[in-house]
Every structure is written in C-alpha cells, then in structure tokens.
Motif scaffolding. Sequence first.
Motif, mmCIF file in Angstrom:
data_model
loop_
_atom_site.group_PDB
_atom_site.id
_atom_site.type_symbol
_atom_site.label_atom_id
_atom_site.label_comp_id
_atom_site.label_asym_id
_atom_site.label_seq_id
_atom_site.Cartn_x
_atom_site.Cartn_y
_atom_site.Cartn_z
ATOM 1 N N LEU A 1 -45.599 34.807 93.128
ATOM 2 C CA LEU A 1 -46.327 34.193 92.019
ATOM 3 C C LEU A 1 -45.331 33.440 91.147
ATOM 4 O O LEU A 1 -44.243 33.940 90.866
ATOM 5 C CB LEU A 1 -47.028 35.267 91.190
ATOM 6 N N THR A 2 -45.716 32.241 90.720
ATOM 7 C CA THR A 2 -44.784 31.456 89.902
ATOM 8 C C THR A 2 -45.484 30.897 88.671
ATOM 9 O O THR A 2 -46.702 30.727 88.653
ATOM 10 C CB THR A 2 -44.233 30.253 90.699
ATOM 11 N N THR A 3 -44.690 30.649 87.641
ATOM 12 C CA THR A 3 -45.172 29.841 86.522
ATOM 13 C C THR A 3 -44.078 28.823 86.237
ATOM 14 O O THR A 3 -42.906 29.084 86.489
ATOM 15 C CB THR A 3 -45.435 30.656 85.234
ATOM 16 N N PRO A 4 -44.439 27.661 85.709
ATOM 17 C CA PRO A 4 -43.419 26.635 85.455
ATOM 18 C C PRO A 4 -42.544 27.000 84.245
ATOM 19 O O PRO A 4 -42.791 27.983 83.557
ATOM 20 C CB PRO A 4 -44.248 25.374 85.191
ATOM 21 N N MET A 5 -41.525 26.192 84.008
ATOM 22 C CA MET A 5 -40.647 26.333 82.853
ATOM 23 C C MET A 5 -41.490 26.310 81.575
ATOM 24 O O MET A 5 -42.528 25.674 81.529
ATOM 25 C CB MET A 5 -39.683 25.141 82.846
ATOM 26 N N LYS A 6 -41.000 26.980 80.542
ATOM 27 C CA LYS A 6 -41.648 27.062 79.223
ATOM 28 C C LYS A 6 -42.930 27.887 79.239
ATOM 29 O O LYS A 6 -43.624 27.972 78.239
ATOM 30 C CB LYS A 6 -41.910 25.663 78.626
ATOM 31 N N LYS A 7 -43.266 28.480 80.384
ATOM 32 C CA LYS A 7 -44.430 29.375 80.442
ATOM 33 C C LYS A 7 -43.935 30.816 80.613
ATOM 34 O O LYS A 7 -44.514 31.604 81.359
ATOM 35 C CB LYS A 7 -45.343 28.970 81.614
ATOM 36 N N GLU A 8 -42.842 31.131 79.913
ATOM 37 C CA GLU A 8 -42.197 32.435 80.103
ATOM 38 C C GLU A 8 -43.081 33.602 79.661
ATOM 39 O O GLU A 8 -43.120 34.635 80.322
ATOM 40 C CB GLU A 8 -40.860 32.492 79.353
ATOM 41 N N VAL A 9 -43.786 33.439 78.541
ATOM 42 C CA VAL A 9 -44.632 34.543 78.075
ATOM 43 C C VAL A 9 -45.760 34.794 79.079
ATOM 44 O O VAL A 9 -46.042 35.937 79.444
ATOM 45 C CB VAL A 9 -45.195 34.269 76.657
ATOM 46 N N ASP A 10 -46.367 33.716 79.579
ATOM 47 C CA ASP A 10 -47.411 33.849 80.597
ATOM 48 C C ASP A 10 -46.885 34.598 81.820
ATOM 49 O O ASP A 10 -47.567 35.420 82.423
ATOM 50 C CB ASP A 10 -47.895 32.468 81.077
#
Lengths: 243, 243
Positions: free
Chosen positions: B51-60
């Motif tokens: 599972l991945t989230t992009p940069m700046k979505k650290e809290v998510d």
Amino acid sequence: MSKIWVVGIGPGAYELMTVKAAEVLKNCDVIIGYTVYVDLVKEHFAGKEFLTTPMKKEVDRCVMAFEEAKKGKKVAMICSGDAGVYGMAGLMYEVGVNYPEVELEIVSGVTAATGGASVLGAPLIHDFCLISLSDLLTPWEKIEARLLHASEADFVICLYNPSSKKRHDYLQKACDLMLRYKSGDTVCGLVSQIGREGEQGRILTLRELRDTQTDMFTTVFVGNSQTRNLNGKMVTPRGYRNV
Amino acid sequence: MSKIWVVGIGPGAYELMTVKAAEVLKNCDVIIGYTVYVDLVKEHFAGKEFLTTPMKKEVDRCVMAFEEAKKGKKVAMICSGDAGVYGMAGLMYEVGVNYPEVELEIVSGVTAATGGASVLGAPLIHDFCLISLSDLLTPWEKIEARLLHASEADFVICLYNPSSKKRHDYLQKACDLMLRYKSGDTVCGLVSQIGREGEQGRILTLRELRDTQTDMFTTVFVGNSQTRNLNGKMVTPRGYRNV
C-alpha cells in the motif's frame, strides 16, 4: 588487489547488522577487532580466524589488518555501531597510506544514536548533533563549546561516552552547560546495552539527568524544545509548524 | 495485541538493510510506504500486499497503517534510511495516541549520513550535526542559526535535503553562512543515489560546494577544521591531539 572490509556490526545483536555486513563476515578469512566486539560476533561466524587487540591499541589493530591482507587473506575489521562514527574507518585510511596496494571498503552499520533512538521512541526526528564527552583526544574546551552552541541552536543532542571511571562527573558538567540554554524540563533519555542482553531505556528530564550516574555502555539523548514524553516514549516532532 | 513495525530500509539496496528489517518484511502481511520506497523493496518481498501514499500524505499513511493493523494484519511501515531520522517513527507515535491497542516497534536502519560517509571515506569520525535545509516545517531562521552555531563550534555538518526545485539556492545560502566560520578550503563531499544504481561520490572544497547544484537525492558533507582529502577520500581524524 588485496582488500579489507571495515565493518560496522551495529549495536551488538546479530540481527541488527546489515545483510551486507553479515555476508562480508561470512565470506572473509579473518575477523579483527577489539576483544569485546569479536566476542559479540564469534558464535555466528564459526571457523573464522579471529584476531584481537585491546583498547587503546587501535593503530596496532590497523597495522595487523593490513599485514594480514598483504598475506592474501580476506580481512574484515569490525567495529561496534558504524565504523565511520567514532570508529576505525578513519584510522584505517590514515594507516592505509602506507599500504597503497590494499583497497578499503567501508560497510555501514546502525550507530548507537539511531539504535538507541529506536528503544526510546523517536527522539532524533529533527536536526541533531552527536557529541562525545571523551576528552582523550579532544580538548575539553572544544567539547564545552560544542555543548553550548548545540544547546543554543536547539539541536537534539546525543552524547556518546557520557562517563567512565576517570570521568565520573563529565555528564553532570555537560548538563550544567546545556542547562544554560535548555530548560530543566527538557525531555531526555538514556539507553544502555543497546541491542544486547539487559537493554534498558529510561526517560527523564534534563534536571534529573544532571544527577544521574551513567556508564560507558550508555548513550544519552537530550531533546530539543519540542521533544515530548508521549505515553512513555521520547518523541521529537518533525518541525516547528503545523505539528 | 496488534503490532506495527516501523522499518528503516537503509539507503536503498537490499543488502544495506539490517537482518532484522529483512526478517520483518519477510514475515509481515502488508508493507506500507511512500511509493518510491515501496518500489525499492517490492522485488525482494513478492506476495506481500503493498500500500502506498504519495509524498506529503504522511498522516494518511500512518492512519492507513493503524487501520490495517486493527484488522489483525502484521503491518510494516517502511522509510528510507532510518525511520527515526527525519522519518515516520515520530509521526507514527503521534498518530498512535488514537490507537492505544496497537503496539509499535521501531527497526533501525542505516541513515544517509552514515551510508553516504562510507562512500566518501570517513568524514563523520568526530562530533557531527545533521541539519535538514527543508523549511517546509521549520522556519528558515532556525536552520540559519543551526548552520552558524554548528560552524562556529567546528562540527562536521551533514546536510539533508540540500535543495529542490523550489529551493534551488538554499545550499548556496547555507554555504555562505558556514563560510563565516569555516575556511573556504574546508574539505566537503557530495553523495548521490547512496546504495542505489548510479551511486556517486565527489570531494570538493566548501568554496566549490557553494557554486555546485545538487538535487534532493544528494547528501552533503562539510568537514571540520581537521578533515582532510586523503588520496581522494574524505577523512576526519579522531580528535585534535596525537593525530
């Protein structure tokens, strides 16, 4: 060309060394190091030749490594933590000037700062300094200046070699210097025997740290102005905005 | 109790992660991280859920990890380098306050400072500071003060995030500040793509560094007054006496 691998074995436990470090030690002929570190890895690399020199015989240890390499052996020089952080990598390059026919490769490891941080929580998330309190090779005035500047600039500070028998009051002196700029309530941490039997972490304030006795197997962490004690973990936020 | 392992995968190459990190990733159900880091480990851990989230979505990304753990899955949250150095370990503890039923374990890794140092030689043998030049979450005045204090106290300085598209002149500004206390002849080093394809190290003076363009995949090393260029390696001696 002969080659020496200068290998940081991490804090102590086999599983905290890198995959590469484990491979190098598995494939080398001879493992050289300070007695205590050789004892840490011995059981995992049976059948190797082990050579040791005691503390303060670091130059002899380097010469020994180069002489073994010249014989055609695959040599691993081991250090605890990372070989490049207060470790043997620098001295190996200096002694190596006399052995141009021997190539050096440095294999990184987990140093006490990051290994200890994992035990305490996340104290090093933002800008930090490593300062050794040992004045064996560094004038105390230099150490003092670093403690003051690092405190004034609100760095998280990680102290290596916080005390020894001869330097039993150095940590107290260091705390008094840091207290000129850091609050007595600053969240601090102590970790001893990182990655080894008896590993222990403790969170306390800078005021309490000042009156705490440590030993040479302890790494000390002093937070910045934002560091908090979060349910028993030492946590430094990522920055000063939006957190 | 559910558990999340927050794992530093080191600079990038599989062999530079710790034995423990490799074991955790092998034994977990789901690996979560920033897209680039997940791509780095994917080939070595086939069959996992990624599972991945992009940069700046650290809290998510943190919330995602806790939600997956609550489902009973063994979750590994990965970061490059060490999870506790400008990494996700801190935010995981902060978000974790809302998930008291989930335990966290931080698994240390080799951070860019020590990984890059191994490429250049041995620049970090003595006291050093890590400073990030990113002012996304830190006021620039704070960064400026740290650069000045660290330079005045003769620390070796390692710079993370030396520049980006938006901050193309930050390294130059930082050099100008350091040049107030450090000589233009100070031995410096640049390492890009540490432990990845295209890894490259370069040694230069602080004067030359000032006019050099870097990118976000580069780590910068600025020596102390004793650091030398020893046959093309950046080497800091162990101290100021008898060396």
